[in-house]
Design a protein around this motif. Sequence first.
Motif, PDB file in Angstrom:
ATOM      1  N   SER A  50     -19.636 -19.384   1.752  1.00 25.09           N
ATOM      2  CA  SER A  50     -20.157 -20.041   0.956  1.00 25.09           C
ATOM      3  C   SER A  50     -21.034 -19.553   0.044  1.00 25.09           C
ATOM      4  O   SER A  50     -21.862 -18.815   0.217  1.00 25.09           O
ATOM      5  N   VAL A  51     -21.095 -20.120  -1.362  1.00 27.47           N
ATOM      6  CA  VAL A  51     -22.088 -19.439  -2.324  1.00 27.47           C
ATOM      7  C   VAL A  51     -22.735 -20.459  -2.952  1.00 27.47           C
ATOM      8  O   VAL A  51     -21.987 -21.360  -3.639  1.00 27.47           O
ATOM      9  N   GLN A  52     -23.919 -20.290  -3.170  1.00 28.86           N
ATOM     10  CA  GLN A  52     -25.014 -21.435  -3.834  1.00 28.86           C
ATOM     11  C   GLN A  52     -25.399 -20.527  -5.131  1.00 28.86           C
ATOM     12  O   GLN A  52     -26.170 -19.816  -4.672  1.00 28.86           O
ATOM     13  N   ALA A  53     -25.008 -20.844  -6.198  1.00 30.33           N
ATOM     14  CA  ALA A  53     -25.499 -20.101  -7.498  1.00 30.33           C
ATOM     15  C   ALA A  53     -26.229 -20.750  -8.461  1.00 30.33           C
ATOM     16  O   ALA A  53     -26.139 -20.411  -9.666  1.00 30.33           O
ATOM     17  N   GLY A  54     -26.658 -22.061  -7.907  1.00 31.20           N
ATOM     18  CA  GLY A  54     -27.495 -22.797  -8.994  1.00 31.20           C
ATOM     19  C   GLY A  54     -26.715 -23.411 -10.279  1.00 31.20           C
ATOM     20  O   GLY A  54     -25.468 -23.985 -10.001  1.00 31.20           O
ATOM     21  N   ALA A  55     -27.163 -22.955 -11.286  1.00 29.72           N
ATOM     22  CA  ALA A  55     -26.544 -23.409 -12.704  1.00 29.72           C
ATOM     23  C   ALA A  55     -25.537 -22.607 -13.145  1.00 29.72           C
ATOM     24  O   ALA A  55     -24.873 -22.814 -14.192  1.00 29.72           O
ATOM     25  N   LEU A  56     -25.097 -21.400 -12.423  1.00 30.79           N
ATOM     26  CA  LEU A  56     -24.035 -20.474 -12.630  1.00 30.79           C
ATOM     27  C   LEU A  56     -22.701 -21.259 -12.822  1.00 30.79           C
ATOM     28  O   LEU A  56     -22.257 -21.591 -11.659  1.00 30.79           O
ATOM     29  N   ASP A  57     -22.096 -21.557 -13.860  1.00 31.15           N
ATOM     30  CA  ASP A  57     -20.931 -22.202 -14.056  1.00 31.15           C
ATOM     31  C   ASP A  57     -19.821 -21.302 -14.102  1.00 31.15           C
ATOM     32  O   ASP A  57     -19.148 -21.165 -15.005  1.00 31.15           O
ATOM     33  N   ILE A  58     -19.230 -20.940 -12.740  1.00 25.73           N
ATOM     34  CA  ILE A  58     -18.185 -20.042 -12.508  1.00 25.73           C
ATOM     35  C   ILE A  58     -17.313 -20.493 -11.320  1.00 25.73           C
ATOM     36  O   ILE A  58     -18.119 -20.722 -10.332  1.00 25.73           O
ATOM     37  N   PRO A  59     -16.241 -20.911 -11.318  1.00 28.48           N
ATOM     38  CA  PRO A  59     -15.216 -21.099 -10.030  1.00 28.48           C
ATOM     39  C   PRO A  59     -15.537 -20.281  -9.262  1.00 28.48           C
ATOM     40  O   PRO A  59     -15.724 -18.959  -9.442  1.00 28.48           O
ATOM     41  N   LEU A  60     -15.748 -20.647  -7.652  1.00 28.97           N
ATOM     42  CA  LEU A  60     -15.964 -19.912  -6.780  1.00 28.97           C
ATOM     43  C   LEU A  60     -14.968 -18.621  -6.560  1.00 28.97           C
ATOM     44  O   LEU A  60     -15.553 -17.570  -6.449  1.00 28.97           O
ATOM     45  N   GLU A  61     -13.830 -18.831  -6.712  1.00 26.83           N
ATOM     46  CA  GLU A  61     -12.925 -17.727  -6.747  1.00 26.83           C
ATOM     47  C   GLU A  61     -13.183 -16.633  -7.606  1.00 26.83           C
ATOM     48  O   GLU A  61     -12.510 -15.405  -7.643  1.00 26.83           O
ATOM     49  N   GLN A  62     -13.698 -16.996  -8.880  1.00 27.96           N
ATOM     50  CA  GLN A  62     -14.086 -15.960  -9.741  1.00 27.96           C
ATOM     51  C   GLN A  62     -15.540 -15.289  -9.561  1.00 27.96           C
ATOM     52  O   GLN A  62     -15.741 -14.228 -10.426  1.00 27.96           O
ATOM     53  N   ASN A  63     -16.166 -16.044  -8.601  1.00 26.89           N
ATOM     54  CA  ASN A  63     -17.650 -15.468  -8.561  1.00 26.89           C
ATOM     55  C   ASN A  63     -17.485 -14.085  -7.918  1.00 26.89           C
ATOM     56  O   ASN A  63     -16.855 -13.939  -6.641  1.00 26.89           O
ATOM     57  N   LEU A  64     -18.228 -13.158  -8.561  1.00 28.74           N
ATOM     58  CA  LEU A  64     -18.158 -11.649  -7.902  1.00 28.74           C
ATOM     59  C   LEU A  64     -18.822 -11.635  -6.525  1.00 28.74           C
ATOM     60  O   LEU A  64     -18.267 -10.800  -5.706  1.00 28.74           O
ATOM     61  N   VAL A  65     -19.815 -12.414  -6.276  1.00 31.61           N
ATOM     62  CA  VAL A  65     -20.352 -12.519  -4.959  1.00 31.61           C
ATOM     63  C   VAL A  65     -19.372 -12.852  -4.007  1.00 31.61           C
ATOM     64  O   VAL A  65     -19.265 -12.143  -2.904  1.00 31.61           O
ATOM     65  N   TYR A  66     -18.715 -13.812  -4.142  1.00 35.88           N
ATOM     66  CA  TYR A  66     -17.615 -14.633  -3.269  1.00 35.88           C
ATOM     67  C   TYR A  66     -16.601 -13.400  -3.203  1.00 35.88           C
ATOM     68  O   TYR A  66     -16.140 -13.076  -2.044  1.00 35.88           O
ATOM     69  N   ARG A  67     -16.348 -12.904  -4.003  1.00 34.10           N
ATOM     70  CA  ARG A  67     -14.918 -11.906  -4.188  1.00 34.10           C
ATOM     71  C   ARG A  67     -15.433 -10.672  -3.163  1.00 34.10           C
ATOM     72  O   ARG A  67     -14.837  -9.978  -2.496  1.00 34.10           O
ATOM     73  N   ALA A  68     -16.834 -10.306  -3.614  1.00 33.08           N
ATOM     74  CA  ALA A  68     -17.193  -8.985  -2.678  1.00 33.08           C
ATOM     75  C   ALA A  68     -17.223  -9.322  -1.335  1.00 33.08           C
ATOM     76  O   ALA A  68     -16.806  -8.517  -0.322  1.00 33.08           O
ATOM     77  N   ALA A  69     -17.749 -10.497  -0.841  1.00 27.96           N
ATOM     78  CA  ALA A  69     -17.859 -10.871   0.578  1.00 27.96           C
ATOM     79  C   ALA A  69     -16.381 -10.935   1.203  1.00 27.96           C
ATOM     80  O   ALA A  69     -16.015 -10.317   2.268  1.00 27.96           O
ATOM     81  N   ARG A  70     -15.405 -11.627   0.520  1.00 28.34           N
ATOM     82  CA  ARG A  70     -13.863 -11.589   0.989  1.00 28.34           C
ATOM     83  C   ARG A  70     -13.559 -10.250   1.064  1.00 28.34           C
ATOM     84  O   ARG A  70     -12.662 -10.332   1.994  1.00 28.34           O
ATOM     85  N   LEU A  71     -13.628  -9.368   0.103  1.00 24.93           N
ATOM     86  CA  LEU A  71     -13.194  -8.038   0.008  1.00 24.93           C
ATOM     87  C   LEU A  71     -13.624  -7.468   1.239  1.00 24.93           C
ATOM     88  O   LEU A  71     -12.817  -6.487   2.059  1.00 24.93           O
TER      89      LEU A  71
END
Length: 290
Positions: A50-71
């Motif tokens: 799970s990622v909490q990114a404040g006002a950053l308006d990017i879908p979770l699946e496109q968030n590089l933080v989320y993608r890096a963790a899943r990778l």
Amino acid sequence: MLLPAPAKLNLILRIIGRRPDGYHELQTLFQLLDWGDELAFELRHDDAVSVQAGALDIPLEQNLVYRAARLLQAESGCRSGVHITLQKKLPHGGGIGGGSSDAATTLLGLNQLWQCNLSLDRLAQLGRALGADVPVFVRGHTAWAEGVGEQLTPVETARHHYLVVMPDCSVSTAAVFGHPGLTRDSAAITLPHLREGRLDSRWLEQHSGNDCQALVEHLYPEIRATREWLQQFARAQLTGTGACVFAAFDSATAAAEALADLPDRWRGFVATGVQQSPAHRQLAKIAAGA
């Protein structure tokens, strides 16, 4: 675990060709800074990310933080989960490596937190799948880069303080690199002999510049206006594909004085160039139990 995700500047950016696969052959000098985003990692009791990114308006699946963790989960077979809180300071589309640095810090931090024990080489390879700039942040050293940015040579640069100005616009890297007006035929230059890894300042001054600058300023007049304002204090140029522009100062005081005159419609910050990533330094402290 709390880790920084530092910004970068491109002190040199030359585009020397375009490959059949559409990627560009580059030569660039990445300068790491002591200022950037911050990520907090908290282990979960399941394998979710799970990622909490404040006002950053990017879908979770496109968030590089989320993608890096899943990778990293997929590569290591790790069955742990994590909640990541991202504190954004670096602007989206600013050319200072915000998303790439966040992804790299995620790979580095979770490799330690989850005890994946992947090598730095393997983490850099994973990072390359996320973006061309991710490997330099994974390796964590100011560096000369060639190829598509993956061929890295660590270098030591002279200590400077930088004023980075962020105009109120965002630039699409893909749009710039895909634009027919982009110059793609700069002559390749050769990295000079390094004495104890240090880059000669005169060589850097001779070759500094950004092949994307003319096109970006044509497409975004606000970026041209920002650079022309900054130019009154010191030589100013675009970093990456923009939108941020920067200038180097010999003292933090001089950079701060220029920042104090910044027009209200723009944002800016003063940072110092560093040779080693603050994320690597913090991870070393954590590993040592400091």
